[in-house]
Design an enzyme around this catalytic site. Structure first.
Site, PDB file in Angstrom:
ATOM      1  N   LYS A   1       0.862  -1.190   0.000  1.00  0.00           N
ATOM      2  CA  LYS A   1       0.000   0.000   0.000  1.00  0.00           C
ATOM      3  C   LYS A   1       0.886   1.223   0.000  1.00  0.00           C
ATOM      4  O   LYS A   1       2.006   1.189   0.518  1.00  0.00           O
ATOM      5  CB  LYS A   1      -0.881   0.020   1.246  1.00  0.00           C
ATOM      6  CG  LYS A   1      -2.164   0.795   1.045  1.00  0.00           C
ATOM      7  CD  LYS A   1      -3.145  -0.048   0.269  1.00  0.00           C
ATOM      8  CE  LYS A   1      -4.533   0.512   0.221  1.00  0.00           C
ATOM      9  NZ  LYS A   1      -5.479  -0.542  -0.177  1.00  0.00           N
TER      10      LYS A   1
ATOM     11  N   GLY B   1     -21.024   5.519   2.529  1.00  0.00           N
ATOM     12  CA  GLY B   1     -20.099   5.973   1.500  1.00  0.00           C
ATOM     13  C   GLY B   1     -20.833   6.195   0.197  1.00  0.00           C
ATOM     14  O   GLY B   1     -21.960   5.707  -0.004  1.00  0.00           O
TER      15      GLY B   1
ATOM     16  N   GLY C   1     -18.484   6.646  -2.752  1.00  0.00           N
ATOM     17  CA  GLY C   1     -17.348   6.674  -3.675  1.00  0.00           C
ATOM     18  C   GLY C   1     -17.481   5.501  -4.627  1.00  0.00           C
ATOM     19  O   GLY C   1     -18.552   4.903  -4.772  1.00  0.00           O
ATOM     20  N   ASN C   2     -16.378   5.147  -5.251  1.00  0.00           N
ATOM     21  CA  ASN C   2     -16.396   4.098  -6.278  1.00  0.00           C
ATOM     22  C   ASN C   2     -16.994   2.787  -5.782  1.00  0.00           C
ATOM     23  O   ASN C   2     -17.826   2.183  -6.462  1.00  0.00           O
ATOM     24  CB  ASN C   2     -14.965   3.903  -6.805  1.00  0.00           C
ATOM     25  CG  ASN C   2     -14.854   2.700  -7.708  1.00  0.00           C
ATOM     26  OD1 ASN C   2     -14.420   1.635  -7.293  1.00  0.00           O
ATOM     27  ND2 ASN C   2     -15.295   2.848  -8.951  1.00  0.00           N
TER      28      ASN C   2
HETATM   29  N1  GLU Z   1      -7.184  -0.174  -3.445  1.00  0.00           N
HETATM   30  C1  GLU Z   1      -7.914  -1.387  -3.730  1.00  0.00           C
HETATM   31  C2  GLU Z   1      -7.959  -2.286  -2.514  1.00  0.00           C
HETATM   32  O1  GLU Z   1      -7.830  -1.868  -1.394  1.00  0.00           O
HETATM   33  C3  GLU Z   1      -7.401  -2.076  -4.984  1.00  0.00           C
HETATM   34  C4  GLU Z   1      -5.975  -2.464  -4.939  1.00  0.00           C
HETATM   35  C5  GLU Z   1      -5.429  -2.922  -6.265  1.00  0.00           C
HETATM   36  O2  GLU Z   1      -6.165  -2.960  -7.231  1.00  0.00           O
HETATM   37  O3  GLU Z   1      -4.248  -3.238  -6.303  1.00  0.00           O
HETATM   38  O4  GLU Z   1      -8.212  -3.452  -2.627  1.00  0.00           O
END
Ligand code: GLU
Length: 427
Positions: A105, A217, A219-220
């Site tokens: 992350k 939420g 969002g997406n």
């Molecule tokens: N940010 C998204 C998650 O928490 C997607 C991560 C990704 O596609 O690598 O799962």
């Protein structure tokens, strides 16, 4: 998330299952902490000519099963511990989804709504300038998360390709369509949540048609969870929660007869703030931030940020709630989780429920490697298959070991990661 350190929360969840699995000390020591952490400063020329320096992070929690994978968040309150927790959850998420990737992350301490388009682009490029030697299709593949967009992924892919001298779409996922992105990626996380809700309903013998959900939420993830709940399951969504960037407050937008996510989307700005006046005019009730939690619904879908179901707020959950599907990462604190466990609510834990995004990211990487792109139907059918089998692997574990779904998800994930570390001779 006021008083909860998310990384301590991730470690607490892991420790509980490590005890149940009787994991040996070396394996625990390896998995309790990230393998690698990067902290860096990003100098950026702002539109007014001044230089501002932004704090950047990248944490690679574990890459035994494949390259580290996970999004980059831009948030004013980002900390290394949030990024560590989210990187750890990515390791479990990729393992539970059974995709050949590890967990990572990233973050930047900034509120994207305060930046011009040019400033955003320069921060994206600056992030890659600091990190390019340590990311790549075979070692660490970033993606979008809260506060970042497909366009930003496009800039970052471009910067990496320039620095390495080779067009490398597979360095990052969540890219725009036509720029190496995959069809279905926008819908993937929200729809993935709904595929797991559908399977949970089958298991609990609940007929989806006519069921009601409250979503936190907009969002997406929340948007497509709402669309999926209504259009795929035939259910009603009675409210969504939404952060208002003008008031710096969150609200719940309610319509007991059912919200229309397409309409709400049409009155939402690019940072996810719903136009309150237009919503009111269309008959929506604008309630306080936590109103979504106490709705008389069958399904609760927290799909915004971490730490919203706490020891305090958990008491507000209506007695008719049967399923909680965690679209967000880490929405339930361990103390609240103990209450849900006791109440017998069927929880689809975060890194299972929201694994659709990263699963589609994996498909995106596969398509980038092949240089051949699938149709949306093909992507979503593959996604459904992956999510359904992940759900059943966890459900089977939960039944065979008689454990709570979250613990079962941890068991499936930890088993797979430990096996990969063993095969590689690490532990
Ligand atoms: N940010 C998204 C998650 O928490 C997607 C991560 C990704 O596609 O690598 O799962």
């Amino acid at each position: 998330m006021a008083d909860i350190n998310p990384f301590e929360m991730a470690q607490r969840q892991f420790d509980e299952v490590a005890d149940q699995l009787d994991l040996d000390a070396g394996v625990r020591a390896m998995l309790r902490w990230p393998m690698r952490e990067f902290y860096f400063r990003i100098p950026v020329r702002m539109d007014d000519g001044t230089i501002k320096v932004f704090q950047g992070f990248r944490v690679q929690h574990n890459d035994a099963r494949g390259p580290a994978k996970g999004g980059i968040r831009w948030a004013a309150n980002e900390t290394i511990d949030t990024v560590r927790a989210l990187a750890t959850w990515m390791t479990w998420k990729c393992a539970v989804a059974d995709i050949p990737l590890g967990g990572g992350k990233g973050g930047v301490v900034v509120d994207p709504a305060t930046l011009s388009v040019g400033e955003k682009e320069r921060i994206c490029r600056g992030w890659v300038d600091q990190m390019w030697k340590n990311i790549g299709p075979r070692n660490d593949v970033p993606a979008p998360d809260v506060g970042t967009t497909p366009q930003m992924m496009g800039w970052m892919m471009d910067e990496y390709s320039k620095l390495t001298g080779a067009f490398t779409p597979g360095v990052i996922t969540g890219k725009p369509l036509g720029g190496g992105g995959s069809l279905g990626r926008t819908e993937a996380t929200g729809f993935g949540v709904i595929y797991t809700v559908r399977e949970a309903m089958k298991h609990l013998k609940i007929k989806p048609k006519g069921t009601r959900a409250a979503i936190h939420g907009f969002g997406n993830v929340a948007q497509y969870a709402a669309i999926g709940f209504i259009e795929q399951l035939g259910g009603t969504v009675v409210c969504v929660g939404c952060w208002d960037r003008h008031d710096k407050k969150a609200y719940t937008y309610t319509k007991e007869t059912g919200i229309d996510p397409h309409f709400l989307l049409s009155i939402t700005d690019q940072y996810g703030t719903i136009d309150k006046a237009k919503a009111k005019k269309a008959g929506y009730l604008v309630e306080d931030a936590n109103a979504w939690l106490s709705k008389d619904v069958d399904v609760l879908i927290p799909a915004a940020i971490e730490g919203v179901i706490t020891a305090e707020t958990v008491t507000k959950i209506h007695k008719n709630v049967k399923i909680i599907a965690e679209g967000a990462n880490g929405p339930t604190t361990p103390d609240a989780d103990a209450v849900l466990k006791k109440r017998g609510i069927f929880v689809i834990p975060d890194f299972l429920a929201n694994a659709g995004g990263v699963t589609c990211s994996y498909f995106e990487g596969v398509q980038n490697d092949m240089n051949f792109y699938w149709s949306k139907e093909e992507v979503l059918a593959k996604l459904d298959q992956k999510m359904t089998s992940a759900f059943h692997a966890v459900l089977d574990m939960s039944r065979s070991r008689k454990v709570y779904m979250r613990n079962a998800a941890y068991m499936v994930a930890i088993d797979r990661v430990v096996q990969a570390m063993r095969l590689r001779g690490w532990v």
